[in-house]
Design an enzyme around this catalytic site. Structure first.
Site, PDB file in Angstrom:
ATOM      1  N   HIS A 204      -2.017   0.885  -2.404  1.00 50.08           N
ATOM      2  CA  HIS A 204      -1.565   0.038  -3.519  1.00 50.08           C
ATOM      3  C   HIS A 204      -2.477   0.083  -4.741  1.00 50.08           C
ATOM      4  O   HIS A 204      -2.141  -0.469  -5.784  1.00 50.08           O
ATOM      5  CB  HIS A 204      -1.410  -1.430  -3.073  1.00 50.08           C
ATOM      6  CG  HIS A 204      -2.726  -2.161  -2.956  1.00 50.08           C
ATOM      7  ND1 HIS A 204      -3.517  -2.063  -1.841  1.00 50.08           N
ATOM      8  CD2 HIS A 204      -3.387  -2.980  -3.824  1.00 50.08           C
ATOM      9  CE1 HIS A 204      -4.606  -2.795  -2.012  1.00 50.08           C
ATOM     10  NE2 HIS A 204      -4.557  -3.354  -3.208  1.00 50.08           N
TER      11      HIS A 204
HETATM   12  C1  UD1 Z   1      -3.452  -7.249  -6.905  1.00 53.63           C
HETATM   13  C2  UD1 Z   1      -4.929  -7.207  -7.312  1.00 53.63           C
HETATM   14  C3  UD1 Z   1      -5.674  -6.246  -6.402  1.00 53.63           C
HETATM   15  C4  UD1 Z   1      -5.447  -6.571  -4.940  1.00 53.63           C
HETATM   16  C5  UD1 Z   1      -3.964  -6.666  -4.655  1.00 53.63           C
HETATM   17  C6  UD1 Z   1      -3.759  -7.158  -3.251  1.00 53.63           C
HETATM   18  C7  UD1 Z   1      -5.379  -7.548  -9.711  1.00 53.63           C
HETATM   19  C8  UD1 Z   1      -5.755  -6.873 -10.971  1.00 53.63           C
HETATM   20  N1  UD1 Z   1      -5.076  -6.726  -8.684  1.00 53.63           N
HETATM   21  O1  UD1 Z   1      -2.928  -5.957  -7.137  1.00 53.63           O
HETATM   22  O2  UD1 Z   1      -7.065  -6.355  -6.665  1.00 53.63           O
HETATM   23  O3  UD1 Z   1      -6.014  -5.546  -4.163  1.00 53.63           O
HETATM   24  O4  UD1 Z   1      -3.355  -7.604  -5.545  1.00 53.63           O
HETATM   25  O5  UD1 Z   1      -2.506  -6.841  -2.743  1.00 53.63           O
HETATM   26  O6  UD1 Z   1      -5.375  -8.748  -9.637  1.00 53.63           O
HETATM   27  N2  UD1 Z   1       4.986  -7.333  -7.000  1.00 53.63           N
HETATM   28  C9  UD1 Z   1       6.156  -7.736  -6.410  1.00 53.63           C
HETATM   29  N3  UD1 Z   1       6.130  -8.870  -5.652  1.00 53.63           N
HETATM   30  C10 UD1 Z   1       5.010  -9.611  -5.449  1.00 53.63           C
HETATM   31  C11 UD1 Z   1       3.816  -9.186  -6.061  1.00 53.63           C
HETATM   32  C12 UD1 Z   1       3.816  -8.048  -6.833  1.00 53.63           C
HETATM   33  O7  UD1 Z   1       7.216  -7.112  -6.560  1.00 53.63           O
HETATM   34  O8  UD1 Z   1       5.059 -10.626  -4.718  1.00 53.63           O
HETATM   35  C13 UD1 Z   1       5.001  -6.066  -7.789  1.00 53.63           C
HETATM   36  C14 UD1 Z   1       5.320  -6.267  -9.267  1.00 53.63           C
HETATM   37  O9  UD1 Z   1       6.073  -5.160  -9.697  1.00 53.63           O
HETATM   38  C15 UD1 Z   1       3.937  -6.219  -9.895  1.00 53.63           C
HETATM   39  C16 UD1 Z   1       3.192  -5.229  -9.009  1.00 53.63           C
HETATM   40  O10 UD1 Z   1       3.715  -5.468  -7.709  1.00 53.63           O
HETATM   41  O11 UD1 Z   1       3.980  -5.808 -11.227  1.00 53.63           O
HETATM   42  C17 UD1 Z   1       1.693  -5.397  -9.018  1.00 53.63           C
HETATM   43  O12 UD1 Z   1       1.328  -6.746  -8.674  1.00 53.63           O
HETATM   44  P1  UD1 Z   1      -0.045  -7.374  -9.221  1.00 53.63           P
HETATM   45  O13 UD1 Z   1      -0.260  -8.685  -8.568  1.00 53.63           O
HETATM   46  O14 UD1 Z   1      -0.083  -7.314 -10.704  1.00 53.63           O
HETATM   47  O15 UD1 Z   1      -1.127  -6.353  -8.735  1.00 53.63           O
HETATM   48  P2  UD1 Z   1      -1.371  -5.744  -7.290  1.00 53.63           P
HETATM   49  O16 UD1 Z   1      -1.200  -4.273  -7.365  1.00 53.63           O
HETATM   50  O17 UD1 Z   1      -0.607  -6.502  -6.280  1.00 53.63           O
HETATM   51  N1  UDP Z   2      -2.063  -7.044   5.018  1.00 53.48           N
HETATM   52  C1  UDP Z   2      -1.026  -7.740   5.626  1.00 53.48           C
HETATM   53  N2  UDP Z   2       0.196  -7.153   5.644  1.00 53.48           N
HETATM   54  C2  UDP Z   2       0.451  -5.921   5.132  1.00 53.48           C
HETATM   55  C3  UDP Z   2      -0.626  -5.226   4.514  1.00 53.48           C
HETATM   56  C4  UDP Z   2      -1.881  -5.823   4.464  1.00 53.48           C
HETATM   57  O1  UDP Z   2      -1.220  -8.840   6.118  1.00 53.48           O
HETATM   58  O2  UDP Z   2       1.595  -5.461   5.182  1.00 53.48           O
HETATM   59  C5  UDP Z   2      -3.393  -7.678   4.971  1.00 53.48           C
HETATM   60  C6  UDP Z   2      -4.527  -6.845   5.490  1.00 53.48           C
HETATM   61  O3  UDP Z   2      -4.616  -6.960   6.895  1.00 53.48           O
HETATM   62  C7  UDP Z   2      -5.721  -7.461   4.767  1.00 53.48           C
HETATM   63  C8  UDP Z   2      -5.141  -7.860   3.432  1.00 53.48           C
HETATM   64  O4  UDP Z   2      -3.714  -7.881   3.603  1.00 53.48           O
HETATM   65  O5  UDP Z   2      -6.155  -8.641   5.421  1.00 53.48           O
HETATM   66  C9  UDP Z   2      -5.534  -6.835   2.415  1.00 53.48           C
HETATM   67  O6  UDP Z   2      -4.801  -7.010   1.272  1.00 53.48           O
HETATM   68  P1  UDP Z   2      -4.529  -5.851   0.231  1.00 53.48           P
HETATM   69  O7  UDP Z   2      -4.716  -4.534   0.868  1.00 53.48           O
HETATM   70  O8  UDP Z   2      -3.229  -6.164  -0.380  1.00 53.48           O
HETATM   71  O9  UDP Z   2      -5.651  -6.143  -0.865  1.00 53.48           O
HETATM   72  P2  UDP Z   2      -7.198  -5.746  -1.007  1.00 53.48           P
HETATM   73  O10 UDP Z   2      -7.898  -6.170   0.221  1.00 53.48           O
HETATM   74  O11 UDP Z   2      -7.259  -4.277  -1.248  1.00 53.48           O
HETATM   75  O12 UDP Z   2      -7.624  -6.495  -2.221  1.00 53.48           O
END
Ligand code: UD1
Ligand code: UDP
Length: 353
Positions: A204
């Site tokens: 991601h």
């Molecule tokens: C965010 C965090 C990242 C973290 C990740 C965990 C920032 C800058 N990034 O990244 O550090 O590792 O969360 O998962 O804060 N979207 C959906 N549904 C949701 C959420 C997101 O469809 O419930 C889609 C949307 O198109 C959105 C994209 O995912 O634009 C990215 O979501 P966003 O929260 O901006 O960043 P993440 O990549 O999730």
């Molecule tokens: N995770 C989860 N379901 C999923 C994928 C990840 O519960 O389908 C959990 C994972 O075990 C970990 C956390 O989400 O505890 C990590 O989140 P993510 O990878 O989104 O973010 P990051 O840690 O890179 O910020």
């Protein structure tokens, strides 16, 4: 003592589950929970509150998705309104997302002390949005809860040692606590349609999803691996997979799963391939070798004895790492004792005396 905790993204729910449980069991402590709404899909948000018994948020700002500036700006305004109303003794923020930055910035401008859980992590790569969030949040926080000695060193190098406390890693607390539940559940947390033997992958990071070349290289590597690869797809990655990738036959795409299902998937995987921060550590805690498809890691403690191998999106390096020997050296105790939430709660209580 009154604390306003600000959370909003999946990994923050898992961290807050450990801390909120302890805060709410501490006499004299009151926690108000703010969900910024950064993550909002049922399987990116609600499922964690239900499964991990995280208290219902007192406020949901429903900010949703957007550009960094738009999303962070909306959160700043929403968090400020809550802080003005609640007048807490501390604002508590977690990790390195836009919700972390907004929570810390809104509070410090109101002269409300900020405590940062998972402080001091550095990739030294300022192209990562998370790196900017971490640097700024640490600089403006009053108490820095460092999960590892490396984090302490990073904070010391930036002159932030006086406000640093070694807490250990709250994600280690969560793994120890919920692993028992998963083991006791037998196959209750097994996801349907998963083969006996598989690799587990997640993707991601912006560097892999915003760059089609990197994403293509990763899937090119996957197509040359024999084992089935189970991939719970982050919503950020979902639409790109439809437009950019010819899906290899061995890749099993599933919806994002709950934390307990994820622990089960990790415990039973041959190896883990990821660009996630949290999953690198969970693989380590659960004794699974991790292949990190990034060019660096903040969690350098996991690298010893090939427990975690850095490959970036390079297909040859990914394939070589998948073929490499499983580590046989034991994991080290670098992430605390599983009582990080207690350290955090005690430290905050003591700061009030
Ligand atoms: C965010 C965090 C990242 C973290 C990740 C965990 C920032 C800058 N990034 O990244 O550090 O590792 O969360 O998962 O804060 N979207 C959906 N549904 C949701 C959420 C997101 O469809 O419930 C889609 C949307 O198109 C959105 C994209 O995912 O634009 C990215 O979501 P966003 O929260 O901006 O960043 P993440 O990549 O999730
Ligand atoms: N995770 C989860 N379901 C999923 C994928 C990840 O519960 O389908 C959990 C994972 O075990 C970990 C956390 O989400 O505890 C990590 O989140 P993510 O990878 O989104 O973010 P990051 O840690 O890179 O910020």
């Amino acid at each position: 003592m009154k604390i306003v905790s600000v959370i909003g993204a999946r990994p923050q729910f898992i961290k807050a589950a450990a801390v909120s449980r302890v805060l709410r069991a501490t006499p004299g402590m009151q926690e108000i929970l703010v969900h910024t709404g950064q993550h909002y899909d049922q399987n990116m948000s609600d499922i964690f509150f239900r499964q991990l018994a995280i208290p219902e948020p007192d406020y949901n700002l429903e900010v949703g998705s957007g550009s960094h500036a738009h999303q962070t700006g909306m959160m700043l305004k929403g968090v400020e309104d809550v802080l003005l109303k609640e007048k807490p003794d501390y604002a508590l923020v977690y990790g390195d997302t836009n919700s972390t930055l907004a929570g810390a910035l809104a509070a410090t401008k109101l002269h409300i002390p900020v405590a940062h859980v998972e402080a001091g992590l550095r990739s030294f790569n300022r192209l990562m949005p998370e790196e900017i969030n971490r640097i700024v949040t640490d600089r403006i926080s009053d108490v820095l809860f460092a999960p590892t000695l490396t984090a302490i060193t990073n904070l010391k190098n930036e002159g932030l040692e006086p406000q640093t406390v070694f807490s250990g890693d709250v994600m280690y607390d969560s793994v120890l606590f919920y692993r028992e539940m998963v083991v006791a559940g037998g196959d209750k947390y097994k996801t349907d349609g998963i083969p006996c033997s598989y690799l587990l992958a997640t993707i991601h990071r912006a560097e892999n999803t915003d760059n089609p070349e990197n994403l293509k290289n990763i899937f090119h590597a996957f197509s040359r691996i024999e084992s089935p690869i189970v991939l719970p797809v982050h919503p950020r990655t979902a639409r790109l997979l439809k437009t950019e990738i010819n899906m290899p036959a061995n890749v099993i795409l599933i919806e994002p799963v709950g934390y307990l299902e994820m622990l089960y998937l990790t415990m039973h995987a041959e190896k883990v391939l990821t660009d996630s921060g949290g999953l690198q550590k969970e693989a380590y805690f659960l004794g699974r070798q991790c292949i990190t498809m990034r060019t660096e890691t903040e969690w350098v403690e996991t690298l010893h004895d090939n427990w975690n191998i850095i490959t970036g999106p390079d297909p040859e390096k990914i394939i070589e790492a998948v073929k490499s020997e499983q580590p046989d050296a034991p994991q080290r105790q670098d992430f605390g004792t599983g009582k990080s939430a207690e350290v955090i709660s005690h430290t905050l209580m003591l700061s009030d005396i």
